[in-house]
Design a protein around this motif. Structure first.
Motif, PDB file in Angstrom:
ATOM      1  N   PRO A 185       0.811  -1.099  -0.008  1.00 19.27           N
ATOM      2  CA  PRO A 185      -0.011  -0.065  -0.190  1.00 19.27           C
ATOM      3  C   PRO A 185       0.787   1.430  -0.024  1.00 19.27           C
ATOM      4  O   PRO A 185       0.388   2.291  -0.363  1.00 19.27           O
ATOM      5  N   LYS A 196       2.328   1.852  -3.503  1.00 22.01           N
ATOM      6  CA  LYS A 196       1.223   2.353  -4.509  1.00 22.01           C
ATOM      7  C   LYS A 196       0.954   3.940  -4.067  1.00 22.01           C
ATOM      8  O   LYS A 196       0.878   4.529  -5.143  1.00 22.01           O
ATOM      9  N   LEU A 210      -2.311   5.751   6.550  1.00 26.30           N
ATOM     10  CA  LEU A 210      -2.371   4.253   6.283  1.00 26.30           C
ATOM     11  C   LEU A 210      -3.020   3.370   7.538  1.00 26.30           C
ATOM     12  O   LEU A 210      -4.069   2.615   7.206  1.00 26.30           O
ATOM     13  N   HIS A 225      -9.109   4.744  -0.334  1.00 24.16           N
ATOM     14  CA  HIS A 225      -9.816   3.665  -0.580  1.00 24.16           C
ATOM     15  C   HIS A 225     -10.645   4.430  -1.782  1.00 24.16           C
ATOM     16  O   HIS A 225     -10.899   3.888  -2.829  1.00 24.16           O
ATOM     17  N   LEU A 283      -6.191   1.658  -1.845  1.00 26.41           N
ATOM     18  CA  LEU A 283      -6.239   0.367  -0.934  1.00 26.41           C
ATOM     19  C   LEU A 283      -7.435  -0.474  -1.265  1.00 26.41           C
ATOM     20  O   LEU A 283      -8.380  -0.657  -0.184  1.00 26.41           O
TER      21      LEU A 283
END
Length: 461
Positions: free
Chosen positions: A91, A94, A440, A452, A457
């Protein structure tokens, strides 16, 4: 060290495994004509010899930039998280890749819309294959990139398809580092351990080769040629700019990169002085990323300091790179050149990367030929008995030590330490890392939020 270690280890065997010839005689016969660039061993001609060139890789289009950055930052040898937070590696990769992609895309757009690294590396592979054939050593040469196509896995599939029986692994990084050659070799070892064909294939690794005469002479020749473009060559400062690594890799994890880099510069300057070139020189480190402290001095700080000292003529030498890519074509040629002119340096030059320079390629061919007597296979009695992919002494030990130590190492600049720091950059980076980790953790625990919504995520819905 690599040759001495393997030679000592190999000499204790009574006979060569394939020929039955006493090992000492076999090695002497095989290497006797290296000075002529010829290997006459019939054993190698009967073998299906391969060479695997390892490199970083780079995005070939602007659409490739973000996934390339993700692959880069998802590598735990690039971004080290505390053990309790390692589940956030992907995560975080990204998130960072999406944040950095727009700026990186601008850089790649300025050099033609993508990295030339694949094209140049494939040209080097073709040139190396030709050089090996000229030295009476036919071999197939493969390219495996760490973070973009052709990935290492793609090269391995070709190697298996071609039924290669002897493989020399050659990282295209002159100096060894945990974060470059080490990362590529760690991945390669994982691939080997999962495949019986690869486990049994005879192979060896050339971990670094900066000290080779052909490399040193090639670099000196390029520098000498560029110095002659200045009106007053003797007044030019030779400025070696190396890719940086986090300081903790060197000081706490035992990475030999800094020592090898400094030794490399000494060897090149010695060669230049033998040619009657007594110019002053300096070494600095570029391309630092994130809040951690990297090797110093930094390239940008050094350029400013040279300007303050009254240096007017500067020749940049990209000492870590054998191919042109974003860090030479954009970072050095554009960013550092502009900084140099702003700092009062009037005349700027840059030595090109080695590419397919003839002496350099022929020396790589010699390195491959010299490595062939030392190929070996992993033990196959059981998974636990399989030995390291790297049967050459210090490299395997280094990676094993790094694996052991990094479980206990704090981040290079402690994330949780509050107080004044040596630089505003470090302090701001530390605060930014805290913010990212807090964001996070919050989103992972709640399952909702901006990450999100952006699709960063999706696994935590």
């Amino acid at each position: 060290m690599f040759q001495a270690h393997i030679k000592e280890k190999t000499m204790h065997r009574d006979v060569h495994l394939h020929t039955g010839i006493p090992m000492y005689e076999f090695l002497c016969c095989t290497l006797a004509k290296e000075s002529e660039g010829v290997v006459e061993s019939l054993n190698y001609k009967k073998e299906n010899v391969g060479v695997l060139l390892l490199n970083l890789g780079g995005p070939e289009t602007l659409e490739d930039v973000q996934p390339f950055l993700y692959n880069l930052f998802a590598d735990p040898d690039i971004i080290r998280l505390p053990r309790l937070l390692r589940f956030l590696q992907q995560p975080l990769a990204k998130f960072i890749s999406m944040m950095r992609a727009p700026k990186s895309m601008e850089g790649y757009a300025s050099i033609g819309g993508g990295s030339p690294l694949r094209r140049i590396t494939e040209e080097q592979a073709n040139a190396l294959r030709t050089a090996l054939e000229e030295k009476n050593m036919p071999a197939k040469v493969y390219v495996g990139m760490r973070y973009w196509h052709p990935f290492t896995e793609e090269a391995i599939r070709k190697i298996k398809k071609d039924r290669i029986s002897k493989l020399v692994v050659l990282p295209l990084y002159p100096q060894f580092s945990i974060s470059t050659s080490g990362s590529s070799l760690r991945l390669l070892e994982e691939i080997f351990r999962e495949d019986e064909y690869l486990v049994n294939m005879h192979h060896t690794v050339i971990p670094s080769w900066y000290q080779r005469e052909g490399y040193v002479k090639s670099m000196a020749t390029l520098i000498q040629s560029e110095l002659e473009t200045f009106q007053k060559p003797r007044e030019v400062m030779i400025f070696f700019s190396a890719h940086g690594v986090p300081r903790a890799y060197v000081e706490e994890a035992g990475d030999p990169y800094k020592d090898e880099m400094e030794h490399c510069v000494r060897l090149i300057m010695t060669e230049l002085r033998l040619r009657g070139i007594p110019n002053d020189h300096t070494l600095a480190y570029q391309s630092r990323v994130g809040p951690v402290e990297w090797l110093k001095p930094y390239t940008d700080d050094t350029i400013r300091e040279l300007g303050r000292r009254g240096v007017k003529n500067l020749l940049a030498v990209p000492i870590s790179f054998v191919s042109e890519h974003i860090e030479t074509l954009e970072e050095i040629d554009v960013e550092y050149r502009e900084l140099a002119l702003e700092s009062g340096i009037r005349n700027w030059g840059r030595v090109p990367a080695l590419g397919c320079e003839e002496t350099f390629i022929r020396d790589l061919a010699d390195a491959v030929i010299e490595a062939l007597p030392y190929v070996g296979a992993m033990a196959v009695s059981n998974l636990e008995a399989r030995q390291s992919l790297i049967p050459l002494g210090s490299v395997g030990e280094l990676l094993a030590t790094y694996d052991t130590q990094r479980r206990e190492l704090p981040p290079p600049v402690p994330v949780w330490e509050w107080g004044w720091t040596k630089s505003a950059e470090t302090w701001n980076g530390r605060a930014a890392m805290l913010a990212v980790l807090a964001l996070l953790l919050l989103e992972v625990s709640t399952g909702q939020g901006i990450l999100h919504q952006m699709g960063i995520l999706p696994l935590f819905h």
